[in-house]
Design a protein around this motif. Structure first.
Motif, PDB file in Angstrom:
ATOM      1  N   LYS A   1       0.840  -1.205   0.000  1.00  0.00           N
ATOM      2  CA  LYS A   1       0.000   0.000   0.000  1.00  0.00           C
ATOM      3  C   LYS A   1       0.868   1.245   0.000  1.00  0.00           C
ATOM      4  O   LYS A   1       1.846   1.308   0.735  1.00  0.00           O
ATOM      5  CB  LYS A   1      -0.899   0.011   1.248  1.00  0.00           C
TER       6      LYS A   1
ATOM      7  N   ILE B   1      -9.252  -5.380  -9.335  1.00  0.00           N
ATOM      8  CA  ILE B   1      -9.313  -6.660 -10.033  1.00  0.00           C
ATOM      9  C   ILE B   1     -10.658  -7.317  -9.748  1.00  0.00           C
ATOM     10  O   ILE B   1     -11.047  -7.464  -8.595  1.00  0.00           O
ATOM     11  CB  ILE B   1      -8.170  -7.607  -9.572  1.00  0.00           C
TER      12      ILE B   1
ATOM     13  N   ILE C   1      -2.356  -1.112 -15.064  1.00  0.00           N
ATOM     14  CA  ILE C   1      -1.792  -2.299 -15.702  1.00  0.00           C
ATOM     15  C   ILE C   1      -0.268  -2.299 -15.611  1.00  0.00           C
ATOM     16  O   ILE C   1       0.345  -3.290 -15.239  1.00  0.00           O
ATOM     17  CB  ILE C   1      -2.256  -2.406 -17.165  1.00  0.00           C
TER      18      ILE C   1
ATOM     19  N   ASP D   1       1.078  -3.259 -12.157  1.00  0.00           N
ATOM     20  CA  ASP D   1       0.491  -4.434 -11.504  1.00  0.00           C
ATOM     21  C   ASP D   1      -0.279  -4.035 -10.246  1.00  0.00           C
ATOM     22  O   ASP D   1      -0.011  -4.547  -9.155  1.00  0.00           O
ATOM     23  CB  ASP D   1       1.573  -5.448 -11.125  1.00  0.00           C
TER      24      ASP D   1
ATOM     25  N   ASP E   1       0.413  -5.341  -6.372  1.00  0.00           N
ATOM     26  CA  ASP E   1       0.472  -6.784  -6.157  1.00  0.00           C
ATOM     27  C   ASP E   1       1.888  -7.186  -5.722  1.00  0.00           C
ATOM     28  O   ASP E   1       2.838  -7.034  -6.479  1.00  0.00           O
ATOM     29  CB  ASP E   1       0.091  -7.451  -7.500  1.00  0.00           C
ATOM     30  N   ASP E   2       2.014  -7.686  -4.510  1.00  0.00           N
ATOM     31  CA  ASP E   2       3.327  -8.093  -3.999  1.00  0.00           C
ATOM     32  C   ASP E   2       3.990  -9.132  -4.892  1.00  0.00           C
ATOM     33  O   ASP E   2       5.209  -9.164  -5.023  1.00  0.00           O
ATOM     34  CB  ASP E   2       3.193  -8.688  -2.588  1.00  0.00           C
ATOM     35  N   ASN E   3       3.178  -9.992  -5.490  1.00  0.00           N
ATOM     36  CA  ASN E   3       3.731 -11.050  -6.338  1.00  0.00           C
ATOM     37  C   ASN E   3       4.414 -10.500  -7.589  1.00  0.00           C
ATOM     38  O   ASN E   3       5.148 -11.215  -8.253  1.00  0.00           O
ATOM     39  CB  ASN E   3       2.621 -12.011  -6.777  1.00  0.00           C
ATOM     40  N   ALA E   4       4.122  -9.246  -7.939  1.00  0.00           N
ATOM     41  CA  ALA E   4       4.689  -8.689  -9.172  1.00  0.00           C
ATOM     42  C   ALA E   4       5.894  -7.795  -8.894  1.00  0.00           C
ATOM     43  O   ALA E   4       6.454  -7.197  -9.805  1.00  0.00           O
ATOM     44  CB  ALA E   4       3.619  -7.917  -9.930  1.00  0.00           C
TER      45      ALA E   4
ATOM     46  N   PHE F   1       8.842  -8.425  -8.432  1.00  0.00           N
ATOM     47  CA  PHE F   1      10.074  -8.825  -9.120  1.00  0.00           C
ATOM     48  C   PHE F   1      10.288  -8.042 -10.419  1.00  0.00           C
ATOM     49  O   PHE F   1      11.401  -7.914 -10.880  1.00  0.00           O
ATOM     50  CB  PHE F   1      10.101 -10.337  -9.377  1.00  0.00           C
TER      51      PHE F   1
END
Lengths: 297, 395
Positions: B2, B115, B190, B193, B219-222, B224
Motif C-alpha cells: 500500500k 481486479i 496495468i 500491476d 500486487d506483492d507477487n509482481a 520482481f
C-alpha cells in the motif's frame, strides 16, 4: 470413476529437471502416476527419471501423447508455461507455482477463453490433484489418501491434508482431491469442481474447504442450491483474521467488508451446505452425517 | 503493497494524470514556507499522510487560507494520533503531511480500478456520487455504482471510457478530458500491476479535472518486475513482519497471547480459528513454509518471541513430504538455541509421526504434545492462562 485425473492420464511435467519439478515428479512416479515425460527448454533428447525430456510442450504432445501437464515453472515464467501447454492442446493443466502476479492470470484467462483446449486449468498456487489409488499430479503427501466416495475441493494446501487425513481416519476414502489454489484469480473455481463431482458416479459427497476473501464460496453456495443433489460439507478458514491484511495467500484478504468469514458461512448455510465450524471435526461431521443418512441428501 | 497518497501521486504525475499543484511532503512545520511557495498561491490544503481512509473527518486534512493558518494546521496535524473509522479505535501517528494548492470544486465523482476476481480482469468502478466512501455508497445506493470490466492486454479503450463518461453524466464538452484521464489511470493500473487504484474524489474544477486524492495498492507477487516499487518502504507492515519476510516466513502480528507456528497459510488460519474456538487469542499468523527445517523453525521462534505478549506457543505442523522425526529434531534444536522460556505445545501429524513424538517425549526439554488440533488448541489456551497468572500479567 473419478474426476480430472486417472490412471489413463498421460502426464508431462513442465520444469521437469528443476529441483522442485524433479523432487515432486519422482514422488508422483513412486505413487504410480502415469508420467510420460517432461519439458525443459534446451534439454530435449535427454532422459530424466527414466522418462524422455522434450524442448517444447508441442513436442511432448506429438511424441508422447501428453494430455495433462503439471507445472513447476518459477512464477515469472509460469503464465508463459500455461499458455504454451494450452496452445499445444493439453487437456488438463495443473499449475503448482506459487507467487504468480494477478495480472498474469488475467492475461492467461483471456488467452484460454479463445482456445478449445485446455478443458481445465487447476491452480496456480495449489497442491495439485490426486485420484487416490490411480494417479497423483501434485505435491500432496500421497499416503494420507485412500480411494473412496468423498470428493474434496480446497483453496489451501496443508488445510486440505488436514481434512483428508481426518476423512481417511474416519474410514472415508476420497474419489478425487482437487486443490484449486489460494490466488485471487484461480484457473478453476469451486463451482467448476462441484459441477464435476456432481456428475461423477463415484463421488457421493463433497468436502469444500474455503477461506476468507473473494466470493467464490458464495457463488459455490448458489450453485449448490440450484444444481446439486449430493451433500456438501463446508469449512471456511479465517474467522479470526483481521480485515485488510493478506493472510499468506494472495487471495485470502477481507477488503471493504467483502469476503468475510461470516458472509460465506451465511451463504453456505442458507443454501443447505453443512457448515463445519471446528476444523478438527471435519472427519467426524461427515462420518456422523453419512451414518445418519447414507448416500445422498 | 500500500502506498501513501503522495507516493501514489508521484507515480501518477508522469503519466499525465492531472493533480493539484504540489508543495511536497514535510515532516516539521519548519519546512512549511518552502512547501507553500512550491504549491503556489493559496488557499492550500494540508493533508496527513497515513494509510487509513476517512482522514478529513478525523481532522487529518485542513484547508488554510493564509500562511498563518497553514502553519497552525501543519503543527496540529504533524504528530497527531489520527483515529478514523478505518483505524478501529486505535490511532495512527502522523509523521508527515502533504501540502497542496486547494482547488475550487464544482462536482466530485468516484473513480477506481480494481481486479474483478470472478471476471478475471481489471474493472473500473465509478459513481457520479463522489467524495463518499464507496463501501457506504454500495450499501445505501448500489444502483449509483457503475462497473466496467476491461481487457488486461489492450487496456481501457476510448469507446469504453466514453460510454462511462456519458453514464456518469459528464457534460459533452468535458468527455474528451475524462477519456484521457481514465485511460491514463488504466495504463498506470496495468503497468504497475496494481490491485487497487482509487481516485476519490475526482474533481471538476474551473481549470479542468483533478485527481484530488489517490490510493494505490500493488500486487506483492509482481514486485520482481518493479524494482522502483520494491525499493519503497512498506508502511503497513511492522518491522517484525519485514524481518520475517526476509527469512521467507509469512508473519502477521495480532493482539492475542498465543504464538503460532504452522506450515501452510490455510492451516495457519485454521489453527488461529481453532485457538479462538477454544477460548484463546492468537498472537500472530505465521506460515513457516513447506520445509520446516531447523533453521526456519529457529527463525520462526525468534520472531514469535520478539512479541512480549506471547505467553505460550503452539506449533502445528502437518508433515507431508517432510518427515515428522526430522521436524521434531528441528524443533528440539531450535528450542535449545533460542532458550525457550514460555510453554510450548506441539502437534505433529504426517509421515513418521510416531518417531517424531518419541523424540519429543524423550527430550529433557518440556514440550507438551497434543493428539490433534483441538487438543493442541485447548492445551495452548490453558498454558497461556497459567503462564499469564504466574507472571501476574493475565490478559
Amino acid at each position: 470413476m473419478s474426476i480430472l485425473l486417472s490412471k489413463e492420464s498421460r502426464i508431462i511435467v513442465q520444469g521437469f529437471t528443476g529441483s522442485a519439478g524433479s523432487f515432486h515428479a519422482k514422488q508422483c512416479l513412486d505413487y504410480g502416476s502415469p508420467i510420460v515425460g517432461g519439458v525443459t527448454p534446451g534439454r530435449g533428447g535427454q532422459t530424466h527419471l527414466e522418462r524422455p525430456v522434450f524442448d517444447t510442450v508441442h513436442e511432448a504432445v506429438e511424441k508422447a501423447g501428453a494430455d495433462t501437464s503439471l507445472i513447476f515453472v518459477p512464477a515469472p515464467f509460469a503464465a508463459d508455461a500455461i499458455m504454451e501447454a494450452a496452445d499445444a492442446g493439453i487437456d488438463l493443466i495443473i499449475c503448482i507455482t506459487e507467487g504468480m502476479p494477478v495480472k498474469d492470470m488475467a492475461v492467461v484467462k483471456r488467452f484460454l477463453s479463445v482456445k478449445s483446449r485446455p478443458r481445465r486449468l487447476i491452480g496456480p498456487n495449489c497442491p495439485g490433484v490426486i485420484t487416490p489409488g490411480q494417479a497423483k499430479a501434485g505435491i500432496m503427501p500421497a499416503y494420507i489418501h485412500t480411494p473412496g466416495p468423498i470428493g474434496v475441493v480446497s483453496r489451501s494446501g496443508t488445510l486440505t491434508y488436514e481434512a483428508v487425513h481426518q476423512l481417511t481416519r474416519n474410514a472415508l476414502g476420497q474419489s478425487t482431491v482437487v486443490g484449486i489454489g489460494g490466488d485471487p484469480i484461480p484457473g478453476s473455481s469451486f463451482t467448476d469442481i462441484l459441477e464435476l463431482f456432481e456428475s461423477d458416479p463415484q463421488t457421493e459427497a463433497v468436502v469444500m474447504i474455503g477461506e476468507i476473501g473473494g466470493s467464490a464460496e458464495e457463488e459455490a453456495a448458489a450453485f449448490f442450491k440450484r444444481k446439486m443433489s449430493k451433500p456438501v460439507f463446508g469449512f471456511i478458514a479465517g474467522r479470526s483474521a483481521p480485515e485488510g491484511r493478506r493472510m499468506g495467500h494472495a487471495g485470502a484478504i477481507v477488503e471493504g467488508g467483502a469476503g468475510t468469514h461470516a458472509s460465506k458461512i451465511k451463504a453456505m448455510r442458507e443454501a443447505g451446505i453443512v457448515v463445519v465450524e471446528n476444523l478438527s471435526e471435519i472427519g467426524d461431521v461427515v462420518s456422523r452425517s453419512r451414518q445418519a443418512a447414507p448416500a445422498s441428501r | 503493497m500500500k502506498f501513501l497518497e503522495y507516493e501514489a501521486k508521484e507515480l501518477l504525475r508522469p503519466h499525465g494524470v492531472p493533480l493539484p499543484p504540489s508543495g511536497g511532503v514535510i515532516k516539521t512545520a519548519a519546512g512549511l514556507p518552502a512547501a507553500l511557495r512550491r504549491a503556489g498561491k493559496g488557499p492550500w490544503v494540508i493533508k496527513a499522510q497515513v494509510l487509513a481512509g476517512g482522514r478529513g473527518k478525523a481532522g487529518g486534512i485542513k484547508l488554510a487560507k493564509t500562511a498563518a493558518q497553514a502553519k497552525a494546521a501543519a503543527k496540529s496535524i504533524i504528530g497527531m494520533n489520527l483515529v478514523t473509522h478505518q483505524t478501529k479505535g486505535q490511532g495512527i501517528k502522523v509523521r508527515e503531511v502533504l501540502v497542496e494548492g486547494a482547488a475550487k470544486i464544482e462536482r466530485e465523482i468516484y473513480f477506481s480500478i480494481l481486479i474483478d476476481r470472478r471476471g478475471a480482469c481489471p474493472v473500473v468502478v465509478a459513481s457520479a456520487e463522489g467524495g463518499m466512501e464507496i463501501e457506504k455508497l454500495a450499501e445505501e445506493k448500489p444502483q449509483a455504482i457503475l462497473r466496467l470490466p476491461f481487457d488486461p492486454v489492450a487496456g481501457l479503450r476510448d469507446y469504453e471510457a466514453r460510454r462511462l463518461a456519458f453514464d456518469l453524466k459528464i457534460p459533452a464538452q468535458r468527455v474528451g478530458e475524462f477519456v484521457k484521464l481514465a485511460k491514463a489511470l488504466a495504463t498506470v493500473f496495468i503497468q504497475y500491476d496494481c490491485s487497487l487504484l482509487e481516485i476519490n474524489p475526482l474533481a471538476f474544477t474551473p481549470k479542468g479535472l483533478l485527481a484530488l486524492d489517490a490510493k494505490l495498492i500493488t500486487d506483492d507477487n509482481a514486485l520482481f518486475r518493479h524494482q522502483e516499487l520494491a525499493k519503497k518502504t512498506d508502511h503497513e507492515t511492522s518491522s517484525l513482519e519485514r524481518e520475517a519476510r526476509k527469512a521467507d516466513i509469512s508473519y502477521i502480528g495480532l493482539d492475542g497471547n498465543i504464538g503460532c507456528m504452522v506450515n501452510g497459510a490455510g492451516l495457519a488460519m485454521g489453527t488461529m480459528d481453532t485457538i479462538v474456538l477454544a477460548g484463546g487469542r492468537p498472537a500472530n499468523f505465521l506460515d513457516v513454509g513447506g520445509s520446516a527445517d531447523e533453521e526456519r523453525v529457529t527463525r520462526a521462534f525468534q520472531i514469535i518471541l520478539k512479541d512480549s505478549k506471547v505467553k505460550a506457543i503452539l506449533v502445528n505442523i502437518f508433515g507431508g513430504i517432510v518427515k515428522c522425526d526430522m521436524i521434531a529434531a528441528g524443533i528440539l534444536a531450535a528450542v535449545k538455541k533460542v532458550k525457550l522460556k514460555v510453554p510450548l505445545v506441539v502437534r505433529l501429524q504426517g509421515t513418521n509421526v510416531e518417531q517424531g513424538r518419541r523424540l519429543l517425549a524423550s527430550s529433557s526439554l518440556s514440550v507438551v504434545q497434543a493428539e490433534d488440533l483441538w487438543d493442541a488448541a485447548q492445551k495452548a489456551v490453558q498454558a497461556a492462562q497459567n503462564n499469564g497468572h504466574r507472571n501476574g500479567a493475565a490478559s
